[in-house]
Design a protein around this motif. Structure first.
Motif, PDB file in Angstrom:
ATOM      1  N   ASP A 451      -7.744  -0.927 -11.401  1.00 53.66           N
ATOM      2  CA  ASP A 451      -6.471  -0.227 -11.232  1.00 53.66           C
ATOM      3  C   ASP A 451      -6.669   1.167 -10.666  1.00 53.66           C
ATOM      4  O   ASP A 451      -5.903   1.620  -9.801  1.00 53.66           O
ATOM      5  N   ALA A 452      -7.686   1.888 -11.161  1.00 52.01           N
ATOM      6  CA  ALA A 452      -7.945   3.234 -10.659  1.00 52.01           C
ATOM      7  C   ALA A 452      -8.346   3.199  -9.194  1.00 52.01           C
ATOM      8  O   ALA A 452      -7.935   4.065  -8.403  1.00 52.01           O
ATOM      9  N   LEU A 453      -9.151   2.221  -8.830  1.00 52.31           N
ATOM     10  CA  LEU A 453      -9.573   2.117  -7.425  1.00 52.31           C
ATOM     11  C   LEU A 453      -8.392   1.806  -6.512  1.00 52.31           C
ATOM     12  O   LEU A 453      -8.276   2.351  -5.403  1.00 52.31           O
ATOM     13  N   VAL A 454      -7.513   0.925  -6.983  1.00 52.79           N
ATOM     14  CA  VAL A 454      -6.330   0.616  -6.175  1.00 52.79           C
ATOM     15  C   VAL A 454      -5.496   1.878  -5.970  1.00 52.79           C
ATOM     16  O   VAL A 454      -4.973   2.133  -4.886  1.00 52.79           O
ATOM     17  N   LEU A 456      -6.588   4.919  -5.867  1.00 49.51           N
ATOM     18  CA  LEU A 456      -7.274   5.782  -4.909  1.00 49.51           C
ATOM     19  C   LEU A 456      -7.082   5.306  -3.477  1.00 49.51           C
ATOM     20  O   LEU A 456      -6.998   6.115  -2.539  1.00 49.51           O
ATOM     21  N   MET A 457      -7.020   3.992  -3.300  1.00 48.28           N
ATOM     22  CA  MET A 457      -6.879   3.461  -1.939  1.00 48.28           C
ATOM     23  C   MET A 457      -5.444   3.458  -1.451  1.00 48.28           C
ATOM     24  O   MET A 457      -5.184   3.233  -0.288  1.00 48.28           O
ATOM     25  N   THR A 458      -4.504   3.689  -2.344  1.00 44.17           N
ATOM     26  CA  THR A 458      -3.091   3.662  -1.972  1.00 44.17           C
ATOM     27  C   THR A 458      -2.612   5.087  -1.740  1.00 44.17           C
ATOM     28  O   THR A 458      -2.672   5.918  -2.648  1.00 44.17           O
ATOM     29  N   GLY A 463       2.216   1.152  -0.582  1.00 46.02           N
ATOM     30  CA  GLY A 463       0.986   0.383  -0.773  1.00 46.02           C
ATOM     31  C   GLY A 463       0.127   0.326   0.442  1.00 46.02           C
ATOM     32  O   GLY A 463      -0.784  -0.482   0.521  1.00 46.02           O
ATOM     33  N   GLU A 464       0.358   1.180   1.423  1.00 42.73           N
ATOM     34  CA  GLU A 464      -0.471   1.149   2.618  1.00 42.73           C
ATOM     35  C   GLU A 464      -1.766   1.900   2.358  1.00 42.73           C
ATOM     36  O   GLU A 464      -1.749   3.072   1.977  1.00 42.73           O
ATOM     37  N   PRO A 465      -2.925   1.264   2.555  1.00 43.61           N
ATOM     38  CA  PRO A 465      -4.193   1.936   2.315  1.00 43.61           C
ATOM     39  C   PRO A 465      -4.515   2.919   3.425  1.00 43.61           C
ATOM     40  O   PRO A 465      -4.031   2.791   4.548  1.00 43.61           O
TER      41      PRO A 465
END
Length: 867
Positions: A451-454, A456-458, A463-465
Motif C-alpha cells: 500500500d505504501a509503495l502504491v 509513492l507511485m501515485t 491513479g496515474e503513476p
C-alpha cells in the motif's frame, strides 16, 4: 490528665524521651553498680577479712556493716551492671532472687526468735565492736526489709514488668535508708533501728548504699513509669535534670551541717529539725514536681499543635513527592519553582536540574507555540484550567509526550504562577505511531509495504503513476532455508536482503516488501529498458556477491526479477506487468530477469481482471462463508465448523479461497473480505445448536486493526452468539508480529470466552514462544504432518506430531489434525493424541443450508471429493 489533642502526658513523655538523658541515667546506674560491687568486696575482704573495723563503720561509734549485708550490696550492684550492659537476663534475675531469699530468711529468723547461725550471720557468728566487745552479727530488720524490696525490684526490672510498682518500691527503700542515714547525721541513732528497741541497728554505710542502689534501679530504666519525667525532652524534664543535682547537694550540706550544729542541742531539737527539714524537702519536691509537670504539659500542647501542623504539611509534601504523575509549580514566566520526582523521572533529569529551569528550554521546538498559547490564556483569565498535550526533550535527544492539566495560582486575586500535572502518554503516541507504521510498513524488514509503495507511485487521485520503473524480485528457492535451517534463520536472511537492496538503490529509488520473499524496487530515474536492466544487474550483484548469514550458516542466494516501465499505465497495471515478467523469469529457472513485453500483457490483464471482478463480487454480494466440519474422530461426531471463503459467480462453479486470496492481498481487498466473513460467520453461529463451534480465520491485517476485535465483540453481543463457541484461527507469524496494544486487546477478547487456535501448528519458527506468550486455547496440526501419519512410524513428521500432541495435551489445549484424508491417517492421529479432525475424509465446505449436526460419514464409505 490529658492535653487538648487527647494524648496523655505519660504517652507524650514516653514517645518524646531525650536519648542523651536516658543514656546519662543508665550510665549512673552502671557506675553505681560497679561502686556497690567494689564496696562489697572492700568491706568483706578488708573490713572483716583483715579485721579493720573502720572500713565497715565509716563514722565513730557507728555500727559496722554486716558481712551478709555487704554481700547483698555487691549482688545488687552486679545485677544493675548486668541489666545495663545487656548481659543474660537470667543473671539479673538470679541476683535479685538471691538477695530476696537472704532477706526473707533473715526476717523469718527475727519473727521466730531464732538465735542460731544462719542467713543473718552468714560466716561470722559475732562481730566485735570498736573496743573489742562481741556483738551479734545479725542483719537489721529494716536492712532485711529494704533488701527484700530491692530484690523484688531487681527481678521486676529484669523481667520488664510493673515499672510503676518497682519504682515506688525503690522509693520506699530510698526513704527508709535516707531516714536512717539522716538520723545518724543528726544524732538520732534510733532512726536506724526503726524504733524497734533492741533490733539490730542499720549501719551507716548500709543506709547510704541502700539509698544509692534504690536510686540506681530507677536510673537503670528511666524512660518507663513515673520516672519518665526526668528524661522528657520537654521543659519539665529539663527542670528535673538541672535542679536535681543542686537539691541533692543542698540536702547533703544541710544534713552534714545539722550534724555538727544540732547534735549538741539535744535529741529533741535534732528530731524537730529533722522533721522540719523533711517537711520542707517534701514541700519543695511536691511544688517542684507540679511546676515540672505543668511545664511538660505546656510543651506537650505546643508540640502537639506543631506536630499536627507538621503532619498536614508532611502529608501534602508526601502527596507531592510520592505522586505517580508529574507535578510542578512555576512562576508566571514559566520558570519552575518546584517539581516532584515523578516529573523528573519522566524527563530523565533530577529534581535539582529542573528547579529554576524555564519550561520553554525543555519543550520540543514545534510545541513552544502551544506552551505560550496555554500560558497566555491562563494569565489573561480567558480560561481557568487548560488541558493539552505536547512534547518535551530528553537529555539523550529523545522525546516524551505529556498530557498537561495546567491551572493558574492566584493569591489575593493576583496571579502568581502556575500549577500543573503531567501524565506520560508517550506509550499511547508510540502505539498509534506503531499502528500507523504497521499499516504502511513490513514489521520484519521495516520496508514500505504494498500500500505504501502504491501511494509513492501515485501522483494524483486519478491513479496515474509518475515516470518510474519497477523491479519485482522473488528469492529463488527461499523455502529451503526454512526447511534446512529454521524460520528464525529465514527471517534473519530476509532482513539482510532488505539491507542490501536499500544500499544498492540508495538515492535512486525505494525498496518495499510485498510479502514473503518478494520485494519491489521503485526506480524514479528509470526512463527506458536499459535503465531497468542496469538496476537489475546491480541488484543481482548485491545479492550474489557474498553469502548471507543464516544463523551461522553461509547461504548463497539468487533472485528472479520482473522489470516494467510505467509507460502511461496505471499503478495496478504497472504492478501486474512486473508480476507477469517475474513469472516468466521464474519459469526460466530463476537467477535472471525478464522485462515486461506486450506478450505478457494478456496474462497481466487476466490478473487485473480477477482483481476487478473480485472487487465487484464483494460489492454485489457474491462472496460468502461456507463451512467445513470439524469432528471428534473417535465417533465422527460433528463438534464445529471452519468458515471458508467462497466466491460464487452467477452461473459459474464456486471458486475456492486459494484461487483469489492472493489477488485480494495484492489489491488491498483483504479488509473487506475479512469483514464479510466475520459478519456472516458470527450471524450463522447464532443459529447453530448449543455447543457447536465456528472457527474463523483472522489475518495479520485484521489483528493489527484496533477496530477489528472491538467490532467482533460488538457483533457477538448484537447477534446473541455465545463467545465460547467462536474460535479465531491465527497463524504463528500473525501472532508474533502483533503490537503490544493488539496483544492486550486479543487477550481481553479471549478472556471473554472466545477461543484462540494456532493454525498450521508446527510450521512456525517459534511454536513454544507462541504458547507461552499468548492465551492459546487450541492448536491445529498442519496438513504437511498429517499426510505422513499412518505410514512410517519412525518418520520425523510422525515423531513431531506425537510430541506436539503431548505438549498440547499437557497444556490442556484442543488438538485438531488438519488435512485428514484416509481412515489410516485418522486412526494414526487418534493414537498420537489428536482427538479432533478436519479434512476431505469428513466432507468439503458446504453452504449453511446443507450443514449436518450429527455424525458425518461412517467408516468404510468413500471419502468426500476434494474441496
Amino acid at each position: 490528665m490529658t492535653d487538648p489533642t487527647g494524648r496523655t502526658l505519660a504517652a507524650e513523655a514516653s514517645g518524646e524521651s531525650d536519648p542523651t538523658a536516658v543514656a546519662w541515667f543508665r550510665r549512673i546506674a552502671e557506675y553505681t553498680g560497679w561502686l556497690a560491687v567494689a564496696v562489697s568486696l572492700i568491706v568483706l575482704a578488708v573490713g572483716w577479712g583483715l579485721g579493720i573495723q573502720r572500713v565497715a563503720s565509716l563514722l565513730p561509734d557507728a555500727v559496722a556493716m554486716k558481712p551478709n549485708t555487704a554481700a547483698c550490696i555487691g549482688v545488687i550492684g552486679l545485677a544493675l551492671v548486668s541489666f545495663v550492659r545487656g548481659w543474660p537476663r537470667a543473671l539479673t534475675v538470679a541476683c535479685g532472687t538471691v538477695v530476696t531469699v537472704v532477706a526473707t530468711f533473715t526476717l523469718v529468723e527475727f519473727a521466730v526468735g531464732y538465735e542460731g547461725r544462719w542467713f543473718d550471720e552468714l560466716i561470722f557468728e559475732d562481730v566485735p565492736d570498736a573496743v573489742g566487745t562481741a556483738i551479734p552479727g545479725r542483719m537489721a530488720i529494716n536492712t532485711a526489709v529494704n533488701f527484700l524490696l530491692l530484690g523484688v525490684v531487681v527481678v521486676l526490672l529484669a523481667l520488664g514488668r510493673l515499672p510503676r510498682l518497682r519504682q515506688w518500691l525503690a522509693v520506699a527503700v530510698a526513704t527508709v535508708s535516707f531516714v536512717a542515714f539522716l538520723g545518724y547525721l543528726l544524732g538520732v541513732p534510733a532512726a536506724g533501728e526503726l524504733f524497734l528497741g533492741d533490733a539490730t541497728r542499720m549501719a551507716v554505710p548500709t543506709a547510704f548504699c541502700l539509698l544509692v542502689l534504690a536510686y540506681a534501679t530507677v536510673c537503670a530504666q528511666p524512660d518507663v513509669g513515673w520516672a519518665r519525667l526526668a528524661v522528657s525532652r520537654f521543659a519539665g524534664g529539663q527542670i528535673v535534670r538541672r535542679l536535681a543535682p543542686a537539691m541533692v547537694g543542698t540536702l547533703l550540706v544541710v544534713a552534714v551541717g545539722a550534724h555538727y550544729l544540732l547534735t549538741r542541742a539535744g535529741a529533741s531539737v535534732a528530731v524537730a529539725a529533722q522533721v522540719a527539714l523533711a517537711a520542707m524537702i517534701v514541700t519543695i519536691l511536691v511544688f517542684w514536681a507540679l511546676i515540672a509537670r505543668m511545664a511538660s504539659r505546656i510543651d506537650a500542647e505546643r508540640e502537639a499543635a506543631a506536630a499536627d501542623l507538621d503532619k498536614v504539611n508532611e502529608r501534602l509534601g508526601l502527596m507531592f513527592e510520592s505522586a505517580t504523575i508529574g507535578m510542578v509549580t512555576a512562576e508566571l514566566d514559566a520558570r519552575l519553582t518546584s517539581v516532584n520526582p515523578a516529573f523528573a523521572r519522566m524527563l530523565g533529569r533530577t529534581v535539582d536540574e529542573l528547579v529554576g529551569t524555564y519550561l520553554v528550554d525543555i519543550t520540543h521546538p514545534d510545541d513552544v507555540p502551544a506552551l505560550h498559547h496555554a500560558h497566555n490564556a491562563l494569565r489573561t483569565g480567558e480560561i481557568t484550567r487548560k488541558t493539552y498535550e505536547k512534547r518535551y526533550l530528553l537529555p539523550d535527544g529523545g522525546v516524551v509526550w505529556a498530557r498537561i492539566h495546567a491551572g493558574l495560582l492566584v493569591q489575593d486575586g493576583v496571579p502568581i504562577g502556575y500549577q500543573s500535572q503531567y501524565e506520560d502518554v508517550t506509550a499511547v503516541h508510540d502505539s498509534e505511531a506503531r499502528v500507523g507504521f504497521l499499516t504502511s510498513h513490513d514489521v520484519l524488514t521495516g520496508l514500505p509495504n504494498r500500500d505504501a509503495l502504491v501511494g509513492l507511485m501515485t501522483k494524483a487521485p486519478g491513479g496515474e503513476p509518475g515516470p518510474v520503473g519497477v523491479v519485482m524480485l522473488n528469492i529463488d528457492h527461499f523455502k529451503v532455508i526454512d526447511e534446512a535451517a529454521s524460520r528464525t534463520a529465514g527471517d534473519h536472511v530476509l532482513a539482510q536482503i532488505a539491507d542490501r537492496l536499500r544500499a544498492v538503490t540508495q538515492g535512486s529509488g525505494v525498496v518495499g516488501r510485498l510479502g514473503g520473499d518478494e520485494f519491489l524496487v521503485v526506480l524514479d530515474r528509470a526512463h527506458d529498458a536499459g535503465d531497468l536492466e542496469r538496476a537489475a544487474r546491480r541488484i543481482r550483484e548485491a545479492l550474489t556477491g557474498m553469502p548471507f548469514d543464516a544463523d551461522g550458516t553461509p547461504v548463497w542466494l539468487t533472485a528472479s526479477m520482473g522489470l516494467a516501465l510505467s509507460d502511461g499505465a496505471s499503478v495496478e497495471e504497472l504492478l501486474a506487468s512486473a508480476d507477469a515478467a517475474l513469472t516468466q523469469a521464474k519459469s526460466a529457472g530463476g537467477d535472471t530477469w525478464r522485462a515486461f513485453s506486450p506478450e505478457m500483457r494478456q496474462e497481466a490483464a487476466q490478473k487485473l481482471e480477477v482483481a476487478w471482478r473480485l472487487r465487484a463480487a464483494l460489492d454485489s454480494d457474491e462472496v460468502h462463508a461456507w463451512y467445513q466440519p470439524v469432528v471428534a474422530m473417535a465417533d465422527r461426531r460433528v463438534v464445529g465448523y471452519e468458515a471458508l471463503a467462497r466466491w460464487i459467480p452467477p452461473g459459474e462453479t464456486p471458486v475456492i479461497a486459494a484461487d483469489f486470496v492472493r489477488s485480494a492481498q495484492e489489491n488491498g481487498l483483504m479488509a473487506r473480505l475479512g469483514q464479510r466473513m466475520t459478519t456472516e460467520a458470527i450471524a450463522h453461529l447464532a443459529t447453530l445448536p448449543s455447543g457447536v463451534t465456528v472457527a474463523l480465520n483472522a489475518s495479520p491485517l485484521e489483528l493489527a486493526n484496533r477496530d477489528f476485535l472491538d467490532r467482533l465483540r460488538g457483533m457477538l453481543t448484537e447477534t446473541g452468539a455465545r463467545p465460547d463457541c467462536l474460535i479465531l484461527e491465527v497463524t504463528e507469524d500473525a501472532l508474533l508480529n502483533l503490537s503490544p496494544v493488539a496483544k492486550d486487546r486479543l487477550a481481553a477478547l479471549v478472556g471473554s470466552g472466545v477461543g484462540l487456535h494456532v493454525d498450521d501448528f508446527g510450521t512456525g519458527f517459534s511454536s513454544l514462544v507462541t504458547l507461552r506468550d499468548f492465551p492459546v486455547t487450541g492448536v491445529k496440526l498442519d496438513a504437511s504432518f498429517t499426510r505422513h501419519l499412518g505410514s512410517n512410524p519412525e518418520h520425523a513428521a510422525v515423531k513431531i506430531a506425537r510430541g506436539l500432541a503431548q505438549m498440547a495435551q499437557g497444556l490442556g489445549l484442543a488438538r485438531i489434525a488438519e488435512g485428514v484424508e484416509t481412515d489410516v491417517q485418522e486412526q494414526a492421529a487418534l493414537e498420537l493424541g489428536w482427538d479432533l479432525g478436519q479434512g476431505w475424509l469428513y466432507g468439503r465446505a458446504e453452504p449453511p443450508s446443507e450443514l449436518r449436526f450429527a455424525r458425518v460419514r461412517v467408516r468404510g464409505d468413500e471419502p468426500a471429493s476434494s474441496d
